[in-house]
Design an enzyme around this catalytic site. Structure first.
Site, PDB file in Angstrom:
ATOM      1  N   GLU A   1      -6.472   6.032 -87.189  1.00 52.34           N
ATOM      2  CA  GLU A   1      -5.746   7.034 -87.969  1.00 52.34           C
ATOM      3  C   GLU A   1      -6.324   7.234 -89.366  1.00 52.34           C
ATOM      4  O   GLU A   1      -5.981   8.206 -90.046  1.00 52.34           O
ATOM      5  CB  GLU A   1      -4.269   6.630 -88.075  1.00 52.34           C
ATOM      6  CG  GLU A   1      -3.517   6.783 -86.753  1.00 52.34           C
ATOM      7  CD  GLU A   1      -2.071   6.334 -86.831  1.00 52.34           C
ATOM      8  OE1 GLU A   1      -1.747   5.548 -87.733  1.00 52.34           O
ATOM      9  OE2 GLU A   1      -1.278   6.775 -85.984  1.00 52.34           O
TER      10      GLU A   1
ATOM     11  N   GLU B   1      -8.100 -12.121 -73.439  1.00 49.77           N
ATOM     12  CA  GLU B   1      -7.730 -12.797 -74.682  1.00 49.77           C
ATOM     13  C   GLU B   1      -8.074 -14.283 -74.675  1.00 49.77           C
ATOM     14  O   GLU B   1      -8.015 -14.945 -75.711  1.00 49.77           O
ATOM     15  CB  GLU B   1      -6.245 -12.629 -74.968  1.00 49.77           C
ATOM     16  CG  GLU B   1      -5.325 -13.382 -74.028  1.00 49.77           C
ATOM     17  CD  GLU B   1      -3.866 -13.266 -74.468  1.00 49.77           C
ATOM     18  OE1 GLU B   1      -3.250 -14.315 -74.648  1.00 49.77           O
ATOM     19  OE2 GLU B   1      -3.378 -12.139 -74.629  1.00 49.77           O
TER      20      GLU B   1
END
Length: 275
Positions: free
Chosen positions: A82, A113
Site C-alpha cells: 500500500e 513457516e
C-alpha cells in the site's frame, strides 16, 4: 524452539460460542477488539525507536523488509504493497516477504513457516545489506521462518525489529527493537487472525506512515505523491490543489494534467514551497 503456554494460545474468555446469538457474537468480538488500541499505546516508546532507526537507514538509501508467515506475513505484504500508491515511492522501498512465496498470500503453503533458513534465502535474493532494516512479524513470536531470518540478519549487522503478541517471545530475542503486543486470549481460542492480527496491522500502519511522513512524502496532512490510478484519486488530487492554491476546479485540473502530480503542481506554482 517452542514456547511454553504462549499468550496467543490461552483459552478464550468466552465459552459456548456456538450457543451465542449473532448479536452476542458480534458484541463480544467487539469487546475484545476494544482492548487492542490501549495495548498498542503502551508500546509507542518502542515503536518510536524503531521508526527513528528506519528513517535514518532509509535516508542513507536503505530499505525496509517485513518477514512473516501466515496471517502475519500477509499483513506485512499488505502494508508494504500500500505504500507505493499512497506515497508515490518505488515498490523497492518497503518489501513484504511471506513464507512460501507470493502464492501463500492467497493459499496456505504447508510447512513453509517451519524452515528456519528460508527467510534468509528470501532476503538474500534482494541483495540485502546493512543499510536495510528487517522487521519480523509473528503473533506467537516462535515462528522458525522469522526467527531464522532475524538471526541471520543480525549476524550480518542488519538492524532488526520484531512484532509479536507473546511476552518474552523468541523473535524478540533476535530483534534489536522488539515490540510485544500482549493482547491476551483470542475470542476464538488460538485464532490469531483476530486481535493479534489487528494489533500487528495497527503497528505497521504507525510505522510505515510515520516513516513516510518523516521522509517528506506528504505535505501538511495530504498525500501529495499518491499515484493517480483511478478517477477517485484524480478528483482527490484536484481538490488538494484547489485548497492549497485557492484556484477553481478547471484550472486545478489543467495543472494536474500538465504536471502529473500534486507535488509537481505545488512546486511549479510556488518555488519557495517546502514539499
Amino acid at each position: 524452539m517452542s514456547q511454553i503456554n504462549p499468550d496467543t494460545e490461552r483459552e478464550s474468555l468466552y465459552s459456548n460460542l456456538d450457543k451465542m446469538s449473532t448479536n452476542e457474537l458480534l458484541s463480544n468480538i467487539n469487546n475484545e477488539d476494544k482492548k487492542v488500541a490501549a495495548i498498542v499505546e503502551k508500546q509507542i516508546p518502542n515503536i518510536e525507536k524503531l521508526v527513528d532507526v528506519i528513517v535514518t537507514k532509509m535516508k542513507l538509501g536503505g530499505r525496509l523488509f517485513y518477514i512473516g508467515a501466515g496471517t502475519s506475513g500477509r499483513i506485512g505484504v499488505l502494508d508494504a504493497s500500500e505504500c507505493p500508491p499512497t506515497f508515490g515511492v518505488p515498490d523497492s522501498w518497503i518489501i513484504g516477504i511471506i513464507a512460501g512465496g507470493d502464492s501463500a498470500i492467497r493459499k496456505a503453503v504447508e510447512n513453509a513457516e517451519d524452515d528456519i533458513d528460508q527467510a534468509w534465502r528470501d532476503l538474500s535474493a534482494y541483495e540485502i545489506t546493512n543499510l536495510d532494516v528487517v522487521i519480523g512479524i509473528a503473533a506467537s513470536g516462535n515462528t522458525p521462518y522469522v526467527i531464522g531470518g532475524l538471526k541471520k540478519a543480525r549476524e550480518n549487522n542488519i538492524v532488526t525489529g520484531s512484532i509479536s503478541c507473546n511476552s518474552e517471545s523468541l523473535i524478540s530475542k533476535e530483534a534489536d527493537y522488539p515490540i510485544e503486543l500482549i493482547v491476551g486470549p483470542e475470542f476464538l481460542t488460538g485464532s490469531t487472525r483476530m486481535k493479534a492480527g489487528t494489533s500487528q496491522k495497527l503497528v505497521l500502519n504507525m510505522i510505515s506512515t510515520s516513516v513516510m511522513i518523516k521522509l517528506g512524502r506528504i505535505y501538511g496532512n495530504k498525500m501529495i505523491d499518491m499515484q493517480l490510478s483511478n478517477k477517485k484519486l484524480v478528483q482527490r488530487a484536484v481538490e488538494m490543489i484547489i485548497e492549497e492554491l485557492q484556484i477553481d476546479e478547471e484550472l486545478a485540473s489543467v495543472l494536474l494534467k500538465k504536471h502529473k502530480s500534486v507535488r509537481a503542481v505545488l512546486l511549479a506554482q510556488n518555488k519557495n514551497l517546502e514539499v
